[in-house]
Motif scaffolding. Structure first.
Motif, mmCIF file in Angstrom:
data_model
loop_
_atom_site.group_PDB
_atom_site.id
_atom_site.type_symbol
_atom_site.label_atom_id
_atom_site.label_comp_id
_atom_site.label_asym_id
_atom_site.label_seq_id
_atom_site.Cartn_x
_atom_site.Cartn_y
_atom_site.Cartn_z
ATOM 1 N N ALA A 159 -69.950 36.858 -109.254
ATOM 2 C CA ALA A 159 -69.325 36.843 -107.927
ATOM 3 C C ALA A 159 -69.240 38.239 -107.315
ATOM 4 O O ALA A 159 -69.491 38.424 -106.117
ATOM 5 N N ASP A 160 -68.870 39.232 -108.129
ATOM 6 C CA ASP A 160 -68.761 40.599 -107.598
ATOM 7 C C ASP A 160 -70.124 41.130 -107.172
ATOM 8 O O ASP A 160 -70.255 41.782 -106.128
ATOM 9 N N LEU A 163 -68.601 32.326 -100.373
ATOM 10 C CA LEU A 163 -69.609 32.896 -101.259
ATOM 11 C C LEU A 163 -69.085 33.021 -102.679
ATOM 12 O O LEU A 163 -69.819 32.824 -103.651
ATOM 13 N N ALA A 164 -67.801 33.351 -102.812
ATOM 14 C CA ALA A 164 -67.221 33.495 -104.146
ATOM 15 C C ALA A 164 -67.241 32.169 -104.900
ATOM 16 O O ALA A 164 -67.590 32.112 -106.085
ATOM 17 N N LEU A 215 -78.666 31.380 -98.470
ATOM 18 C CA LEU A 215 -78.817 31.400 -97.021
ATOM 19 C C LEU A 215 -77.517 30.976 -96.368
ATOM 20 O O LEU A 215 -76.654 30.367 -97.020
ATOM 21 N N ASP A 216 -77.386 31.283 -95.078
ATOM 22 C CA ASP A 216 -76.131 30.949 -94.409
ATOM 23 C C ASP A 216 -76.368 29.961 -93.270
ATOM 24 O O ASP A 216 -77.472 29.441 -93.077
ATOM 25 N N SER A 253 -73.818 35.907 -93.873
ATOM 26 C CA SER A 253 -72.376 36.133 -93.733
ATOM 27 C C SER A 253 -71.632 35.016 -93.017
ATOM 28 O O SER A 253 -70.411 35.040 -92.942
ATOM 29 N N ARG A 254 -72.342 34.048 -92.453
ATOM 30 C CA ARG A 254 -71.678 32.999 -91.685
ATOM 31 C C ARG A 254 -71.655 31.683 -92.475
ATOM 32 O O ARG A 254 -72.701 31.141 -92.803
ATOM 33 N N PRO A 255 -70.471 31.161 -92.773
ATOM 34 C CA PRO A 255 -70.394 29.913 -93.539
ATOM 35 C C PRO A 255 -70.774 28.702 -92.689
ATOM 36 O O PRO A 255 -70.727 28.772 -91.454
#
Length: 549
Positions: A419-420, A408-409, A374-375, A468-470
């Motif tokens: 990771a990919d 995310l990585a 989740l972000d 997508s939002r850290p």
């Protein structure tokens, strides 16, 4: 030392099935002793949502008063069950018919005893595209209830929910900071709780209300209740009929002789490592939310006198996480709301995260180790467990129950996720959130997805929002369960059957001690408690020589 006691009926187990059986038999004129193996009443029923699936129940929302006519067609419910439950001895047409014909009379009888229902919180059947499904819903739930009526027994009822909340209100509570309806739900629950306390009351909801009310009615009717009193063995006569049981109480053996029989309602075997290892695909007890006394005692006691069993490889599956205190809990709105998805070790999604609890649980059985990602928007908008939105998850992070990173990585590296694969999944998921269509698993395509745990402020799909939002968060998710489905095979009168199909005279089973009439399905909310209480009711009546019809 050894003692003895003579009663008409012995009921082993104090969950909803056992309490219903005891109350029914006592109301029919039998002397009843109910024994509970632990120090607390209620088993898994007390920590459940408390709803029961009872087709044709006829309960209105205005204070739980009964309708003059049923709210739905029991025949339609029969078609719905038949389409979902599969082919097993536990799901035979005769047994399903016994449940369907007994559920509504059980609810009506409980209401006549003074049990308070709320018919305004029914949730729809889970699979509305299946013939016979009800959009109106066939669930009935216990009303919020003041536990002062229990006196000192209130301290002996197992608890979990800190608020008097119904299962149907949980989705609204998760949106308390997002929508007007969510705020209204939160206010309603808060007012009920605070108002009760201001009046000197103790307001209970959900499973605690269910068990509390049943216990109160049992005590008022004169049912004897023993705690810390497990049944160790059943006693049979030369013909194999059950005539007594051996109970241990305060370190003393008590031979309880029964004129009308024994009802086994001790739960399943979710907490027993040996039985899990022998029968279930998940041998660990770490991820079950079943009560501590769910050790298979009743099932083994039945087997020892020749009972048949079935569905032993099945459970009421669901996605489970381990909280910062080491306690397992189901993942509900956390996986279903926007800005979150589930991935396996390859970083790939594998299911509709907003789907029915058991469907997600079964998907987890297939993939094994998984993570909920989740972000920052998820944490800013929705609670996580009982942690409110925007509150830093300090304990979760300190305990390792949750991992946080701005990349995310790096999060993939720290969790062992590819990771990919995770990067590609996040990109694809973000694109689908824009279009509102999950091309992979159809998240948000069903009415269940869009109405149970969804955010109407997120468009075009209330279940889809980019991750997508850290900062980003990762929580390990496991295939857990609320209990087991396998158990003793019973007939339509809740009598335990031998391997040859003949009933064992004097022996009944209900709840998770009996193999589930729902088979390998979970068709609707309340599908555990509805049959449990119905067959408890049927057992009590049959022991008293009466019919459930």
């Amino acid at each position: 030392m050894t003692g003895s006691l003579d009663v008409d009926l012995l009921v082993a187990g104090s969950g909803a099935a056992g309490l219903t059986a005891a109350l029914t038999a006592r109301d029919a004129g039998l002397s009843v002793l109910l024994v509970e193996s632990t120090e607390l009443i209620g088993g898994s029923s007390a920590t459940s949502g408390g709803g029961l699936w009872a087709p044709g129940h006829g309960v209105l929302s205005d204070g739980g008063q009964p309708r003059p006519e049923p709210v739905d067609d029991v025949g339609a419910a029969a078609r719905y069950l038949a389409a979902l439950t599969g082919d097993d001895a536990a799901t035979s047409p005769a047994r399903q018919l016994a449940f369907l014909n007994g559920a509504a009379p059980m609810v009506s009888w409980l209401h006549s005893q003074g049990f308070a229902f709320d018919g305004g919180l029914s949730m729809a059947d889970y699979y509305l595209d299946v013939p016979g499904a009800s959009r109106q819903g066939r669930e009935v739930v216990p009303a919020r209830w003041d536990a002062r009526a229990l006196g000192p027994w209130a301290e002996r009822v197992r608890k979990l929910f800190p608020l008097p909340v119904h299962a149907a209100e949980v989705g609204g509570l998760a949106l308390a900071g997002r929508t007007r309806s969510g705020l209204t739900t939160a206010a309603r629950v808060a007012v009920a709780s605070a108002g009760g306390m201001l009046r000197g009351g103790r307001i209970w909801g959900a499973g605690r209300s269910l068990v509390g009310q049943l216990l109160h009615l049992c005590l008022r009717a004169g049912v004897q209740v023993w705690l810390d009193a497990p049944v160790s063995d059943l006693v049979t006569d030369a013909g194999g009929n059950v005539t007594a049981a051996i109970v241990t109480r305060a370190g003393r053996r008590v031979d309880v002789r029964t004129a009308r029989g024994v009802v086994l309602a001790t739960g399943g075997f979710a907490r027993d490592p040996a039985l899990r290892a022998a029968h279930l695909p998940v041998p660990s007890t770490s991820w079950t939310v079943a009560a501590p006394g769910d050790l298979g005692d009743g099932i083994l006691a039945g087997r020892a006198v020749g009972a048949a069993w079935t569905l032993m490889d099945e459970a009421w599956w669901g996605p489970t996480i381990i909280g910062p205190g080491g306690r397992p809990q189901f993942v509900l709105w956390e996986r279903s709301m926007p800005h979150a998805f589930l991935v396996d070790r390859s970083g790939q999604r594998f299911c509709d995260e907003s789907g029915v609890l058991e469907d997600v649980g079964r998907a987890l059985l297939e993939v094994g180790e998984s993570w909920l990602l989740l972000d920052a928007r998820h944490r800013a908008s929705y609670p996580f467990g009982w942690l409110p939105p925007r509150v830093p998850p300090v304990r979760w992070l300190a305990s390792g129950a949750m991992i946080r990173d701005r990349s995310l990585a790096r999060l993939a590296t720290r969790t062992g996720i590819d990771a990919d694969g995770l990067r590609d999944t996040a990109r694809r998921f973000a694109g689908q959130a824009i279009t509102g269509v999950d091309l992979d698993f159809g998240r948000g395509a069903t009415e269940y997805d869009r109405t149970v745990y969804a955010d109407p402020r997120v468009r075009p799909n209330p279940n889809l929002g980019a991750v997508s939002r850290p900062p980003f968060y990762a929580v390990p998710v496991h295939a857990g369960d609320v209990g087991t489905k396998g158990g003793l095979l019973t007939d339509g009168n809740a009598r335990v059957l031998r391997v040859d199909g003949e009933p064992i005279r004097g022996l009944y089973a209900a709840g998770n001690t009996a193999a589930s009439v729902m088979g390998r399905s979970f068709p609707a909310p309340g599908a555990t408690l509805g049959p449990a209480m119905t067959f408890g009711y049927v057992a009590g009546l049959h022991a008293a020589g009466r019919s459930s019809q």
